[in-house]
Motif scaffolding. Structure first.
Motif, mmCIF file in Angstrom:
data_model
loop_
_atom_site.group_PDB
_atom_site.id
_atom_site.type_symbol
_atom_site.label_atom_id
_atom_site.label_comp_id
_atom_site.label_asym_id
_atom_site.label_seq_id
_atom_site.Cartn_x
_atom_site.Cartn_y
_atom_site.Cartn_z
ATOM 1 N N ASP A 220 55.333 -9.652 12.732
ATOM 2 C CA ASP A 220 54.531 -11.253 12.440
ATOM 3 C C ASP A 220 55.483 -12.274 11.666
ATOM 4 O O ASP A 220 55.490 -12.569 10.980
ATOM 5 C CB ASP A 220 53.288 -10.733 11.974
ATOM 6 N N VAL A 221 55.168 -13.129 12.691
ATOM 7 C CA VAL A 221 56.533 -14.551 12.480
ATOM 8 C C VAL A 221 55.416 -14.955 10.595
ATOM 9 O O VAL A 221 56.050 -15.315 9.947
ATOM 10 C CB VAL A 221 56.756 -15.021 12.726
ATOM 11 N N ILE A 222 54.419 -14.505 10.891
ATOM 12 C CA ILE A 222 53.718 -15.690 9.185
ATOM 13 C C ILE A 222 53.578 -15.026 9.038
ATOM 14 O O ILE A 222 53.647 -15.177 7.591
ATOM 15 C CB ILE A 222 51.830 -16.319 10.054
ATOM 16 N N GLY A 223 52.947 -13.469 8.861
ATOM 17 C CA GLY A 223 53.339 -12.824 7.614
ATOM 18 C C GLY A 223 54.654 -12.366 7.510
ATOM 19 O O GLY A 223 54.508 -12.378 5.727
ATOM 20 N N LEU A 224 56.146 -12.801 7.767
ATOM 21 C CA LEU A 224 56.973 -12.717 7.335
ATOM 22 C C LEU A 224 57.840 -13.880 6.400
ATOM 23 O O LEU A 224 57.817 -13.712 5.722
ATOM 24 C CB LEU A 224 57.934 -12.713 8.138
ATOM 25 N N VAL A 225 57.346 -15.047 6.996
ATOM 26 C CA VAL A 225 57.483 -16.281 5.938
ATOM 27 C C VAL A 225 56.204 -16.637 4.652
ATOM 28 O O VAL A 225 57.189 -16.700 3.731
ATOM 29 C CB VAL A 225 56.584 -17.511 6.542
ATOM 30 N N TYR A 226 55.122 -15.376 4.933
ATOM 31 C CA TYR A 226 54.251 -15.317 3.774
ATOM 32 C C TYR A 226 54.915 -14.601 2.601
ATOM 33 O O TYR A 226 54.835 -14.809 1.266
ATOM 34 C CB TYR A 226 52.623 -15.199 4.197
ATOM 35 N N ASN A 227 56.179 -13.685 3.636
ATOM 36 C CA ASN A 227 56.368 -12.584 2.402
ATOM 37 C C ASN A 227 57.564 -13.074 2.302
ATOM 38 O O ASN A 227 57.688 -12.030 0.209
ATOM 39 C CB ASN A 227 56.904 -11.266 3.429
ATOM 40 N N TRP A 228 57.824 -13.999 2.093
ATOM 41 C CA TRP A 228 59.222 -14.601 1.593
ATOM 42 C C TRP A 228 58.333 -15.746 -0.015
ATOM 43 O O TRP A 228 59.190 -15.896 -1.315
ATOM 44 C CB TRP A 228 59.481 -16.048 2.124
ATOM 45 N N TYR A 229 57.992 -16.344 0.267
ATOM 46 C CA TYR A 229 56.379 -16.538 -0.820
ATOM 47 C C TYR A 229 56.140 -15.700 -1.800
ATOM 48 O O TYR A 229 56.202 -15.798 -3.742
ATOM 49 C CB TYR A 229 55.822 -17.658 -0.706
ATOM 50 N N LYS A 230 54.833 -14.279 -1.404
ATOM 51 C CA LYS A 230 54.909 -13.535 -2.545
ATOM 52 C C LYS A 230 55.618 -11.821 -2.257
ATOM 53 O O LYS A 230 55.368 -11.421 -0.518
ATOM 54 C CB LYS A 230 53.832 -13.435 -2.559
ATOM 55 N N PRO A 231 56.427 -11.672 -2.392
ATOM 56 C CA PRO A 231 57.260 -10.563 -1.619
ATOM 57 C C PRO A 231 56.299 -9.304 -2.011
ATOM 58 O O PRO A 231 55.848 -8.927 -2.757
ATOM 59 C CB PRO A 231 58.855 -10.454 -3.231
ATOM 60 N N ARG A 232 56.957 -8.415 -1.157
ATOM 61 C CA ARG A 232 55.874 -7.254 -1.457
ATOM 62 C C ARG A 232 56.560 -5.810 -1.267
ATOM 63 O O ARG A 232 57.797 -6.343 0.182
ATOM 64 C CB ARG A 232 54.745 -7.799 -0.792
ATOM 65 N N THR A 233 56.299 -5.169 -0.886
ATOM 66 C CA THR A 233 57.787 -3.384 -0.571
ATOM 67 C C THR A 233 56.498 -3.080 0.055
ATOM 68 O O THR A 233 54.802 -2.766 0.286
ATOM 69 C CB THR A 233 57.724 -3.185 -1.959
ATOM 70 N N ASP A 234 57.089 -2.071 0.900
ATOM 71 C CA ASP A 234 56.159 -0.867 1.328
ATOM 72 C C ASP A 234 55.477 -0.209 0.858
ATOM 73 O O ASP A 234 56.549 0.361 0.007
ATOM 74 C CB ASP A 234 57.402 -0.581 2.719
ATOM 75 N N LYS A 235 54.287 0.713 0.894
ATOM 76 C CA LYS A 235 54.044 0.968 0.254
ATOM 77 C C LYS A 235 53.668 2.486 0.966
ATOM 78 O O LYS A 235 53.423 3.040 1.835
ATOM 79 C CB LYS A 235 53.077 0.660 -0.838
ATOM 80 N N VAL A 236 53.815 3.682 0.272
ATOM 81 C CA VAL A 236 52.596 5.298 0.967
ATOM 82 C C VAL A 236 52.151 5.630 -0.479
ATOM 83 O O VAL A 236 52.297 5.487 -1.495
ATOM 84 C CB VAL A 236 54.034 5.984 0.916
ATOM 85 N N THR A 237 50.098 5.778 0.427
ATOM 86 C CA THR A 237 50.024 6.000 -0.634
ATOM 87 C C THR A 237 49.212 7.937 -0.195
ATOM 88 O O THR A 237 48.827 8.273 0.394
ATOM 89 C CB THR A 237 48.043 5.238 -0.694
ATOM 90 N N TYR A 238 49.014 9.066 -1.409
ATOM 91 C CA TYR A 238 49.487 9.719 -0.966
ATOM 92 C C TYR A 238 47.531 10.125 -1.480
ATOM 93 O O TYR A 238 47.828 10.376 -2.787
ATOM 94 C CB TYR A 238 49.752 11.136 -2.011
ATOM 95 N N LYS A 239 46.297 10.323 -1.288
ATOM 96 C CA LYS A 239 45.208 10.635 -1.219
ATOM 97 C C LYS A 239 45.187 11.874 -1.281
ATOM 98 O O LYS A 239 44.383 12.924 -0.333
ATOM 99 C CB LYS A 239 44.684 9.082 -0.376
ATOM 100 N N PHE A 240 44.347 12.816 -2.682
ATOM 101 C CA PHE A 240 44.219 14.623 -2.593
ATOM 102 C C PHE A 240 42.955 14.317 -2.643
ATOM 103 O O PHE A 240 42.224 13.864 -4.386
ATOM 104 C CB PHE A 240 44.979 15.002 -3.969
#
Length: 463
Positions: A220-240
């Motif tokens: 998503d272009v809009i999501g990519l531009v928004y990520n420049w202002y508020k940088p985020r990273t890829d996440k993985v969650t392990y739920k036991f």
């Protein structure tokens, strides 16, 4: 003499009659103009060009009238005929054929041709299509970014699965089977272009493991531009999800300060039990971490030297570690209350960042090993008698406060129901037409009110 007079009179009459008889009288025919002469050839006027027709206008035909000399006496006799009021003659109507003939004779007026301005072809005038070119460029950029971003997220998910698959296969009997899929060996399940899940089961004491990958919206272009202002990273969650009774009363959360504070405010179990913030000096944790726990005794059980070493080594990869035997989801909003005690499940959450680097694969495998290590350790861990008593007291007080709130709510509901029934009885009493029946109903209503006003007394039996 008489003969001479008669001759003179005859000569005078002859002289007066002779000039009149010498004149040629034309026949006065009023319908002469409507008569058409037989066998008279009609000459067609020569056809002229429009220019000559405009220059030379056809002369108007003048109507000639023949005047007949009359005597003065005759004129006096017919003087009344000259007045317009006496003879009001209507002009005769023309025939349709004559009208068509006159229309054909009229020259046609030819207007000059007018040529409309036609724009040049678009290949020679590209400036007229700037808006269309801009729209096509935006669509092309969006499509290219969508294809590239989706492929990028797919490659990151596949790389993560390749890193953890051997370890998961060793620890769980089934990997990639959520119980509803027709293909148990399907591996990753794609939910969206930036979300993937993996379900594992077949381990003692653990109902199952749900691995959730939440990546940046690169498609998503809009999501990519928004990520420049508020940088985020890829996440993985392990739920036991653990079986009931496999985890002692433990509520603890540690990780990034910002995320830990947010979790304490939003999650019901943390906002109820983990209300004390603990210091990090004696646990040798990074300064960017935060720690909240219900009982201090459980902190030393979780943060042994092996765990602290891995946390310090992979500090930037660790986002949140949440351990709770009272997990029930998000906290209710202001003004909302539980209608019954929420169902709780002993659960452990491990959220890690996926950062592309040279040691990302090693970090992914090490953090998964850390998660399974904590699960096995806390399943065997048992609180001391004092810690267990403190935890049970806290849970009992929470249950009592809930029952107190719900009891008050039940009382309010019962009171509203009683008031509604009383209004119905009074309404029925007012609508009753039979006086005898109305009197009986009024008597019963007075009896109920008197009974309600009497103080309640407790009966005690003496043996």
């Amino acid at each position: 003499m008489r003969l001479f007079r008669a001759i003179l009179i005859c000569l005078a009459i002859a002289l007066a009659v002779v000039p009149v008889l010498s004149l040629e009288f034309e026949e006065d025919n009023e319908f002469a103009e409507f008569e058409v002469a037989d066998e008279v050839p009609v000459e067609k006027p020569p056809v002229k060009s429009p220019v000559e027709a405009e220059k030379v206008a056809p002369p108007k035909a003048a109507e000639t009238e023949t005047k007949t000399p009359v005597n003065d006496k005759d004129a006096d006799d017919f003087a009344h005929l000259s007045e317009e009021e006496e003879f009001d003659i209507e002009e005769p109507k023309q025939d349709e054929s004559e009208i068509e003939a006159t229309d054909e004779k009229k020259p046609l007026e030819i207007k000059p041709l007018q040529f409309t301005d036609i724009p040049n072809h678009f290949r020679t005038n590209w400036s007229s299509y700037q808006v269309e070119a801009l729209a096509l460029s935006i669509i092309a950029i969006y499509m290219l970014n969508y294809l590239h971003g989706r492929q990028r997220n797919q490659s990151i998910a596949n790389q993560w699965f390749q890193d953890v698959e051997p370890n998961l296969t060793d620890q769980f009997a089934l990997v990639g089977d959520d119980g509803t899929s027709s293909n148990p060996e399907g591996g990753l399940l794609k939910e969206t272009d930036y979300s993937y899940v993996l379900w594992c089961s077949g381990r003692v004491g653990v109902q199952g493991l749900l691995c959730q990958l939440r990546m940046i919206k690169r498609q998503d272009v809009i999501g990519l531009v928004y990520n420049w202002y508020k940088p985020r990273t890829d996440k993985v969650t392990y739920k036991f999800e653990l079986d009931s009774g496999e985890l002692d009363p433990i509520v603890l959360v540690l990780g990034n300060k910002k995320n830990v504070t947010k979790a304490v405010k939003e999650l019901a179990d943390l906002s109820t039990y983990a209300i004390e913030r603990k210091g990090l000096e004696r646990f040798s944790l990074p300064a960017s971490f935060g720690l909240w726990a219900e009982i201090p005794e459980t902190i030393s059980a979780v943060l042994d030297p092996y765990v602290v070493n891995l946390i310090n080594q992979y500090e930037k990869y660790i986002d949140l570690i949440h351990i709770s035997d009272q997990f029930c989801g998000l906290k209710l909003q202001e003004g909302e209350t539980y209608t019954r005690l929420p169902d709780t499940t002993p659960s452990m959450f491990f959220t890690y960042n996926i950062i592309p680097s040279e040691d990302s694969g090693t970090a992914t495998r090490a953090l998964l090993t850390l998660s399974i290590y904590l699960v096995d350790k806390l399943r065997r861990y048992r609180l001391s008698r004092e810690g267990k008593a403190k935890a049970d007291k806290k849970r009992q007080s929470v249950e009592e406060s809930y029952l107190k709130v719900t009891h008050q709510q039940r009382q309010e509901i019962a009171q509203a129901r009683r008031e509604e029934k009383a209004r119905e009885r009074k309404q029925r009493l007012l609508e009753e037409e039979d006086p005898e029946k109305q009197r009986r109903l009024q008597k019963l209503e007075d009896k109920r009110e008197l009974k309600a006003k009497q103080p309640k007394m407790k009966q005690v039996r003496m043996k």
